[in-house]
Write a protein that holds these residues in place. Sequence first.
Motif, PDB file in Angstrom:
ATOM      1  N   LEU A 225       0.839  -1.224   0.064  1.00 38.98           N
ATOM      2  CA  LEU A 225      -0.170  -0.122   0.110  1.00 38.98           C
ATOM      3  C   LEU A 225       0.906   1.064  -0.139  1.00 38.98           C
ATOM      4  CD1 LEU A 225      -2.554  -1.000   2.691  1.00 38.98           C
ATOM      5  CD2 LEU A 225      -2.851  -0.821   0.346  1.00 38.98           C
ATOM      6  N   PRO A 226       0.734   2.217  -0.860  1.00 38.34           N
ATOM      7  CA  PRO A 226       1.367   3.229  -0.884  1.00 38.34           C
ATOM      8  C   PRO A 226       1.362   4.203   0.146  1.00 38.34           C
ATOM      9  CG  PRO A 226       0.413   3.034  -2.946  1.00 38.34           C
ATOM     10  CD  PRO A 226      -0.254   1.956  -1.990  1.00 38.34           C
ATOM     11  N   ALA A 227       2.387   4.786   0.681  1.00 34.53           N
ATOM     12  CA  ALA A 227       2.391   5.865   2.014  1.00 34.53           C
ATOM     13  C   ALA A 227       1.176   6.873   1.656  1.00 34.53           C
ATOM     14  CB  ALA A 227       3.620   6.378   2.108  1.00 34.53           C
ATOM     15  N   GLY A 228       0.254   7.195   2.791  1.00 34.15           N
ATOM     16  CA  GLY A 228      -0.776   8.043   2.849  1.00 34.15           C
ATOM     17  C   GLY A 228      -1.755   7.695   2.047  1.00 34.15           C
ATOM     18  N   ILE A 229      -1.868   6.602   1.250  1.00 33.97           N
ATOM     19  CA  ILE A 229      -3.059   6.253   0.655  1.00 33.97           C
ATOM     20  C   ILE A 229      -4.564   6.567   0.900  1.00 33.97           C
ATOM     21  CG2 ILE A 229      -3.132   3.885   1.026  1.00 33.97           C
ATOM     22  CD1 ILE A 229      -4.059   3.329  -1.844  1.00 33.97           C
ATOM     23  N   PHE A 230      -4.595   6.249   2.404  1.00 24.57           N
ATOM     24  CA  PHE A 230      -5.940   6.629   2.880  1.00 24.57           C
ATOM     25  C   PHE A 230      -5.748   7.577   4.087  1.00 24.57           C
ATOM     26  CE2 PHE A 230      -5.460   1.673   2.948  1.00 24.57           C
ATOM     27  CZ  PHE A 230      -6.009   1.618   1.744  1.00 24.57           C
ATOM     28  N   SER A 231      -4.693   8.468   3.976  1.00 14.61           N
ATOM     29  CA  SER A 231      -4.404   9.363   5.268  1.00 14.61           C
ATOM     30  C   SER A 231      -5.495  10.224   5.206  1.00 14.61           C
ATOM     31  CB  SER A 231      -3.242   9.900   5.119  1.00 14.61           C
ATOM     32  OG  SER A 231      -2.978  10.441   3.926  1.00 14.61           O
ATOM     33  N   HIS A 232      -6.072  10.827   3.895  1.00 12.79           N
ATOM     34  CA  HIS A 232      -7.015  11.929   3.910  1.00 12.79           C
ATOM     35  C   HIS A 232      -8.276  11.495   4.105  1.00 12.79           C
ATOM     36  CE1 HIS A 232      -6.720  10.373   0.014  1.00 12.79           C
ATOM     37  NE2 HIS A 232      -7.898  10.743  -0.203  1.00 12.79           N
ATOM     38  N   LEU A 233      -8.759  10.004   4.177  1.00 10.06           N
ATOM     39  CA  LEU A 233     -10.093   9.712   4.097  1.00 10.06           C
ATOM     40  C   LEU A 233     -10.286   9.706   5.890  1.00 10.06           C
ATOM     41  CD1 LEU A 233      -9.828   6.925   1.731  1.00 10.06           C
ATOM     42  CD2 LEU A 233     -10.270   9.182   1.294  1.00 10.06           C
ATOM     43  N   ASP A 234     -10.782  11.167   6.169  1.00  7.22           N
ATOM     44  CA  ASP A 234     -11.143  11.282   7.564  1.00  7.22           C
ATOM     45  C   ASP A 234     -12.424  10.797   7.991  1.00  7.22           C
ATOM     46  OD1 ASP A 234      -8.670  12.851   7.945  1.00  7.22           O
ATOM     47  OD2 ASP A 234      -9.784  14.764   7.205  1.00  7.22           O
ATOM     48  N   ARG A 235     -13.197  10.505   7.136  1.00  8.28           N
ATOM     49  CA  ARG A 235     -14.518   9.870   7.589  1.00  8.28           C
ATOM     50  C   ARG A 235     -14.811   8.153   7.300  1.00  8.28           C
ATOM     51  NH1 ARG A 235     -19.177  14.311   5.794  1.00  8.28           N
ATOM     52  NH2 ARG A 235     -18.070  16.197   6.497  1.00  8.28           N
ATOM     53  N   LEU A 236     -13.651   7.846   6.773  1.00  9.99           N
ATOM     54  CA  LEU A 236     -13.535   6.288   6.490  1.00  9.99           C
ATOM     55  C   LEU A 236     -13.790   5.648   7.758  1.00  9.99           C
ATOM     56  CD1 LEU A 236     -13.387   4.503   4.134  1.00  9.99           C
ATOM     57  CD2 LEU A 236     -10.847   4.319   4.943  1.00  9.99           C
ATOM     58  N   GLU A 237     -14.781   4.644   7.905  1.00  6.68           N
ATOM     59  CA  GLU A 237     -15.121   3.894   9.079  1.00  6.68           C
ATOM     60  C   GLU A 237     -14.920   2.416   8.860  1.00  6.68           C
ATOM     61  OE1 GLU A 237     -19.496   4.643   9.726  1.00  6.68           O
ATOM     62  OE2 GLU A 237     -19.289   7.028  10.265  1.00  6.68           O
ATOM     63  N   GLU A 238     -14.921   1.808   7.828  1.00  4.34           N
ATOM     64  CA  GLU A 238     -14.738   0.431   7.512  1.00  4.34           C
ATOM     65  C   GLU A 238     -13.744   0.491   6.279  1.00  4.34           C
ATOM     66  OE1 GLU A 238     -17.245  -3.366   6.412  1.00  4.34           O
ATOM     67  OE2 GLU A 238     -18.427  -1.675   7.422  1.00  4.34           O
ATOM     68  N   LEU A 239     -12.638  -0.370   6.668  1.00 12.39           N
ATOM     69  CA  LEU A 239     -11.566  -0.771   5.723  1.00 12.39           C
ATOM     70  C   LEU A 239     -11.274  -2.167   5.490  1.00 12.39           C
ATOM     71  CD1 LEU A 239      -9.647   0.239   3.567  1.00 12.39           C
ATOM     72  CD2 LEU A 239      -8.104   0.808   5.378  1.00 12.39           C
ATOM     73  N   ILE A 240     -11.414  -2.917   4.430  1.00 12.06           N
ATOM     74  CA  ILE A 240     -11.432  -4.134   4.444  1.00 12.06           C
ATOM     75  C   ILE A 240     -10.424  -4.399   3.464  1.00 12.06           C
ATOM     76  CG2 ILE A 240     -12.743  -6.184   3.694  1.00 12.06           C
ATOM     77  CD1 ILE A 240     -15.434  -4.683   4.385  1.00 12.06           C
ATOM     78  N   LEU A 241      -9.229  -5.099   3.983  1.00  9.10           N
ATOM     79  CA  LEU A 241      -8.183  -5.254   3.145  1.00  9.10           C
ATOM     80  C   LEU A 241      -7.964  -7.016   3.047  1.00  9.10           C
ATOM     81  CD1 LEU A 241      -5.862  -2.392   4.417  1.00  9.10           C
ATOM     82  CD2 LEU A 241      -7.025  -2.710   2.177  1.00  9.10           C
ATOM     83  N   ARG A 242      -9.014  -7.667   3.323  1.00 12.20           N
ATOM     84  CA  ARG A 242      -8.864  -9.026   3.634  1.00 12.20           C
ATOM     85  C   ARG A 242      -8.196  -9.765   2.474  1.00 12.20           C
ATOM     86  NH1 ARG A 242     -13.494 -13.139   5.800  1.00 12.20           N
ATOM     87  NH2 ARG A 242     -12.497 -15.173   5.121  1.00 12.20           N
TER      88      ARG A 242
END
Length: 506
Positions: free
Chosen positions: A209-226
């Motif tokens: 995963l690239p560094a910072g790929i999710f860093s700005h997703l401040d409202r992200l509640e559920e992240l599934i990387l299974r």
Amino acid sequence: MSKHWAAVLLVLIQLHRCDCCPELCQCFSAAKVICSDESMKALPVNISEQVTELIVVSSGITLLNSSSFRENLRLTKLVVLNSLVKKISHDAFERLLELQELEITGNYHWLSFDVRTFSSLANLTRLLLNNNKISSLEAGIFDSLHKLETLQLRGNGLTALPGVLFQHLHKLQELDLSFNHISSVSADVFQNNSLLRTLSLQANSISQLPAGIFSHLDRLEELILRSNPISNLSAETFPSGLQKLILKKNALTQLPPTIFHKLHQITYLDLSQNQLSEVPSDLFQNLISLKKLDLSENRITALPGTVFNGLFSIKAIHLQKNKLSSLEANLLKDQHDMEQLYLSTNSLQSIPHGFFDNLDFQCVIQLHGNPWRCDCGLQYFIEWLSYNDRNVEDLTRVYCEAPEVIRGHRLVSVDKEQLVCMKNSSSEFQGSSVQNVTEIPVDGEDDGTIRCSLREVKGTASIQCKVTKCTSVKFQALFELADGNEQESFISEWPAPAGCSNGTFI
């Protein structure tokens, strides 16, 4: 006839008219039509203007274009399921200006689009394109969908995502890219999707995963990387608002100690089915909202005694199918409201004194599949079981692995008197070279079959017997009090070990 039933009859009569309910379709209301027939090669043209929902299932339709829908339709929902659609032309939906939900799912052929296919659907809020064998998507195909909130591309053949594919989806809240063949994602692929709440990249081929790929997703509640081959993660990977993070079935061998420290709102963390062999002592620091932690099916050999400190909200900790050989006595000191503790299928031989004392009486515990050593080191556990046996799931599958004399016995059938610590040193049975060891004479014919000694260790007296032949042993303890009176304490009998026949071992 009442006015109510008259009105119902009138509606049924209207729906029965051929101009209201097309052939091969059923009209369950004036607004909803469902069509299902493999012989249907095109969408019905005589759909009433009152219809807002059209659902087509298992049809023979292979093409959707401008002639598929007549003018003046006011559809807000269109669903095409399990059909034979191969192509959707650029003008297919140009007459459906009021469409809010579009689902095209489960088509049997490779499905192709034009980059302009969705350009007229300015009011669309939900777009579901699951299980369609879509191999690629052109940059710009979603650019007109400014109101889109849900986009599902699950179960297709996607191998890559153009970096600007979602750049105009500013209101997107749910994005499902699971079960594709995506091997890499760019750092800015979600750059303009700041309202995302749920993101799934499950079952792809992403190794990094690239560094910072999710860093700005401040409202992200559920992240599934299974189910990805992710082998390492950087310390600043996850946004602070996450409530559910699933990293199950990846290739993680270690984790940065501070990787989760900002996740104050997380309630569910799944790290199961990885290759973790150790857990940093402060890995879960600050996870004050965490309710479920799954570390099962890793390679963890030991846990720091402070690793769960501060997890006051935790309800479930899953540690089954690891390689734990011991537990720290204070491991669960902050877990007063636990409901599940799974320790099955590890390498545990004993439970430290006081280990379960802070757990709620309703906590369900799994302990089977461990090589329990049923000696004096298990006395606390046996005593705890006498009051809390209902808490242990599948207690009848919890067996003694040692000592040999009671190997294979169920833990619930072992008496406290059998929990004797013994060592293999022959000197303990000679009584001459070990301090505080006294040889005990055996009454009756002394043929050397049973040799016992009394040993005092830290104020505890233990009887240790060596049996050289295959036989049962009956033990009677008789105490002499300070006033000279004798008092019988207990009588116990150990059966002959498994594998005996006619006085010899098989």
